[in-house]
Design a protein around this motif. Structure first.
Motif, PDB file in Angstrom:
ATOM      1  N   CYS A  41       0.904  -1.020   0.085  1.00  0.00           N
ATOM      2  CA  CYS A  41       0.063   0.055   0.109  1.00  0.00           C
ATOM      3  C   CYS A  41       0.785   1.504   0.089  1.00  0.00           C
ATOM      4  O   CYS A  41       0.520   2.123  -0.785  1.00  0.00           O
ATOM      5  CB  CYS A  41      -1.031   0.087   1.194  1.00  0.00           C
ATOM      6  SG  CYS A  41      -1.828  -1.540   1.649  1.00  0.00           S
ATOM      7  N   CYS A  44       1.822   3.477  -3.200  1.00  0.00           N
ATOM      8  CA  CYS A  44       1.040   4.530  -3.774  1.00  0.00           C
ATOM      9  C   CYS A  44       0.250   5.391  -2.867  1.00  0.00           C
ATOM     10  O   CYS A  44       0.416   6.711  -3.209  1.00  0.00           O
ATOM     11  CB  CYS A  44      -0.173   3.901  -4.710  1.00  0.00           C
ATOM     12  SG  CYS A  44       0.647   3.025  -5.986  1.00  0.00           S
ATOM     13  N   HIS A  45       0.011   4.986  -1.574  1.00  0.00           N
ATOM     14  CA  HIS A  45      -0.797   5.871  -0.788  1.00  0.00           C
ATOM     15  C   HIS A  45       0.230   6.297   0.361  1.00  0.00           C
ATOM     16  O   HIS A  45      -0.235   7.246   1.484  1.00  0.00           O
ATOM     17  CB  HIS A  45      -1.885   5.028   0.078  1.00  0.00           C
ATOM     18  CG  HIS A  45      -2.820   4.534  -1.057  1.00  0.00           C
ATOM     19  ND1 HIS A  45      -3.642   5.335  -1.565  1.00  0.00           N
ATOM     20  CD2 HIS A  45      -2.980   3.114  -1.554  1.00  0.00           C
ATOM     21  CE1 HIS A  45      -4.374   4.564  -2.395  1.00  0.00           C
ATOM     22  NE2 HIS A  45      -3.977   3.274  -2.285  1.00  0.00           N
ATOM     23  N   GLY A  49      -0.766   7.064   4.682  1.00  0.00           N
ATOM     24  CA  GLY A  49      -1.766   7.524   3.871  1.00  0.00           C
ATOM     25  C   GLY A  49      -2.057   8.797   3.387  1.00  0.00           C
ATOM     26  O   GLY A  49      -2.846   9.381   2.891  1.00  0.00           O
ATOM     27  N   ALA A  51      -0.359   9.717   0.636  1.00  0.00           N
ATOM     28  CA  ALA A  51      -0.435   9.916  -1.050  1.00  0.00           C
ATOM     29  C   ALA A  51       0.177  11.286  -1.543  1.00  0.00           C
ATOM     30  O   ALA A  51      -0.589  12.214  -1.654  1.00  0.00           O
ATOM     31  CB  ALA A  51      -1.820   9.547  -1.218  1.00  0.00           C
ATOM     32  N   PHE A  56      -3.452   9.393  -6.702  1.00  0.00           N
ATOM     33  CA  PHE A  56      -3.853   8.203  -5.528  1.00  0.00           C
ATOM     34  C   PHE A  56      -4.601   9.051  -4.497  1.00  0.00           C
ATOM     35  O   PHE A  56      -4.102   9.970  -4.190  1.00  0.00           O
ATOM     36  CB  PHE A  56      -2.579   7.400  -5.137  1.00  0.00           C
ATOM     37  CG  PHE A  56      -1.954   6.683  -6.396  1.00  0.00           C
ATOM     38  CD1 PHE A  56      -2.569   5.744  -6.809  1.00  0.00           C
ATOM     39  CD2 PHE A  56      -0.654   7.356  -6.644  1.00  0.00           C
ATOM     40  CE1 PHE A  56      -1.927   5.155  -7.997  1.00  0.00           C
ATOM     41  CE2 PHE A  56       0.155   6.776  -7.547  1.00  0.00           C
ATOM     42  CZ  PHE A  56      -0.325   5.695  -8.310  1.00  0.00           C
ATOM     43  N   ARG A  58      -5.454  10.441  -0.713  1.00  0.00           N
ATOM     44  CA  ARG A  58      -5.155  10.241   0.484  1.00  0.00           C
ATOM     45  C   ARG A  58      -6.238   9.425   1.324  1.00  0.00           C
ATOM     46  O   ARG A  58      -7.414   9.693   1.258  1.00  0.00           O
ATOM     47  CB  ARG A  58      -5.298  11.722   1.056  1.00  0.00           C
ATOM     48  CG  ARG A  58      -4.089  12.553   0.426  1.00  0.00           C
ATOM     49  CD  ARG A  58      -4.084  14.060   1.223  1.00  0.00           C
ATOM     50  NE  ARG A  58      -2.821  14.434   0.856  1.00  0.00           N
ATOM     51  CZ  ARG A  58      -2.607  15.852   0.676  1.00  0.00           C
ATOM     52  NH1 ARG A  58      -3.481  16.721   0.690  1.00  0.00           N
ATOM     53  NH2 ARG A  58      -1.221  16.233   0.249  1.00  0.00           N
ATOM     54  N   LEU A  59      -5.647   8.618   2.055  1.00  0.00           N
ATOM     55  CA  LEU A  59      -6.345   7.770   3.182  1.00  0.00           C
ATOM     56  C   LEU A  59      -6.527   8.153   4.499  1.00  0.00           C
ATOM     57  O   LEU A  59      -7.255   7.714   5.198  1.00  0.00           O
ATOM     58  CB  LEU A  59      -6.060   6.231   2.856  1.00  0.00           C
ATOM     59  CG  LEU A  59      -6.129   5.557   1.642  1.00  0.00           C
ATOM     60  CD1 LEU A  59      -5.454   4.222   1.640  1.00  0.00           C
ATOM     61  CD2 LEU A  59      -7.634   5.797   1.060  1.00  0.00           C
ATOM     62  N   TYR A 103      -5.888   3.589   9.016  1.00  0.00           N
ATOM     63  CA  TYR A 103      -5.925   4.857   8.199  1.00  0.00           C
ATOM     64  C   TYR A 103      -6.756   6.000   8.855  1.00  0.00           C
ATOM     65  O   TYR A 103      -6.375   7.233   8.749  1.00  0.00           O
ATOM     66  CB  TYR A 103      -6.183   4.702   6.985  1.00  0.00           C
ATOM     67  CG  TYR A 103      -5.472   4.076   6.058  1.00  0.00           C
ATOM     68  CD1 TYR A 103      -4.065   4.359   5.781  1.00  0.00           C
ATOM     69  CD2 TYR A 103      -5.562   2.795   5.214  1.00  0.00           C
ATOM     70  CE1 TYR A 103      -3.120   4.238   5.098  1.00  0.00           C
ATOM     71  CE2 TYR A 103      -4.470   2.216   4.405  1.00  0.00           C
ATOM     72  CZ  TYR A 103      -3.324   2.961   4.333  1.00  0.00           C
ATOM     73  OH  TYR A 103      -2.428   2.512   3.424  1.00  0.00           O
ATOM     74  N   GLN A 158      -8.761  16.363   0.480  1.00  0.00           N
ATOM     75  CA  GLN A 158      -8.239  15.159  -0.582  1.00  0.00           C
ATOM     76  C   GLN A 158      -7.668  15.754  -1.781  1.00  0.00           C
ATOM     77  O   GLN A 158      -7.954  17.010  -1.903  1.00  0.00           O
ATOM     78  CB  GLN A 158      -9.472  14.311  -1.164  1.00  0.00           C
ATOM     79  CG  GLN A 158      -9.392  13.201  -1.914  1.00  0.00           C
ATOM     80  CD  GLN A 158      -8.151  12.206  -1.377  1.00  0.00           C
ATOM     81  OE1 GLN A 158      -7.342  12.216  -1.801  1.00  0.00           O
ATOM     82  NE2 GLN A 158      -8.995  11.281  -0.797  1.00  0.00           N
ATOM     83  N   TYR A 162      -7.315  14.008  -7.764  1.00  0.00           N
ATOM     84  CA  TYR A 162      -8.185  12.670  -7.572  1.00  0.00           C
ATOM     85  C   TYR A 162      -9.681  12.968  -7.345  1.00  0.00           C
ATOM     86  O   TYR A 162     -10.225  12.055  -8.071  1.00  0.00           O
ATOM     87  CB  TYR A 162      -7.508  12.122  -6.188  1.00  0.00           C
ATOM     88  CG  TYR A 162      -8.245  10.854  -5.878  1.00  0.00           C
ATOM     89  CD1 TYR A 162      -8.074   9.526  -6.453  1.00  0.00           C
ATOM     90  CD2 TYR A 162      -9.380  10.920  -4.992  1.00  0.00           C
ATOM     91  CE1 TYR A 162      -8.690   8.321  -6.043  1.00  0.00           C
ATOM     92  CE2 TYR A 162     -10.196   9.585  -4.587  1.00  0.00           C
ATOM     93  CZ  TYR A 162      -9.721   8.413  -5.334  1.00  0.00           C
ATOM     94  OH  TYR A 162     -10.443   7.274  -5.189  1.00  0.00           O
TER      95      TYR A 162
END
Length: 204
Positions: A41, A44-45, A49, A51, A56, A58-59, A103, A158, A162
């Protein structure tokens, strides 16, 4: 009197054991999530989280239940993504829940919108909608702070790129795994409105 004292001591011990068990579970849950993230994970993130790339999401600070649902949807094929389908293929429901909780516990990322003027127009649309075209206020579902809930994503902070890409996917019916209301909303939005609201949310 002695039995009352014994009862109180037993209750204290039980509470202490319960707290210890809860802390141990939380630590094991986080360790499980970190192991999965460290395996794939993070590429990419990011490890927490964050990112860095707009390609990608943001988590960090995203709602736990929402993340778990999206992972389940990627695995079942309900949400299409050639990249994500292979990433979640071996994840169990417990793994997905652990990732969601991890996350959700990470701090949200905040930075100023890249285009303040466009963001201002997006703020109006987010809070009040567009009465002329029939676009409802985004805040009516996602909340005034854009924090979402268990069923709806947090949008605040975010990446603008995205968010804009997801709105386009809803508009073109390329994304169908979530609330069908989104299709009815986005089909009334112009490309300029999608860009504006995305810019606003990125800096919120």
């Amino acid at each position: 009197m002695a039995w009352k004292l014994l009862f109180c001591r037993s209750a204290v011990v039980a509470l202490a054991l319960f707290a210890w068990a809860g802390a141990s579970y939380a630590q094991a849950d986080e360790a499980r999530a970190r192991q999965i993230i460290g395996g794939s994970c993070f590429l990419c993130h990011g490890p927490d989280g964050e990112a860095a790339s707009e390609g990608f999401p943001r988590l960090a600070a995203q709602n736990a239940e929402y993340i778990a649902k999206q992972l389940e949807n990627f695995k079942s094929g309900k949400r299409k993504s050639s990249a994500m389908s292979s990433m979640v293929a071996n994840l169990s429901s417990d793994d997905m829940a652990a990732l969601g909780r991890f996350y959700a516990s990470r701090p949200a990322h905040q930075e100023a919108a890249q285009d303040p003027q466009l963001a201002l127009a997006g703020q109006t649309l987010y809070q009040s909608g567009n009465q002329q075209s029939g676009v409802p206020a985004c805040a009516s579902c996602h909340g005034k702070d854009a924090a979402g809930n268990a069923a709806l994503p947090r949008l605040a902070g975010q990446h603008a790129g995205y968010l804009q890409a997801q709105l386009k996917q809803f508009n073109q019916r390329e994304r169908t795994n979530d609330n069908a209301v989104m299709h009815a909303v986005v089909e009334k939005m112009t490309a300029a409105e999608m860009a504006a609201v995305s810019q606003y949310l990125s800096g919120k």
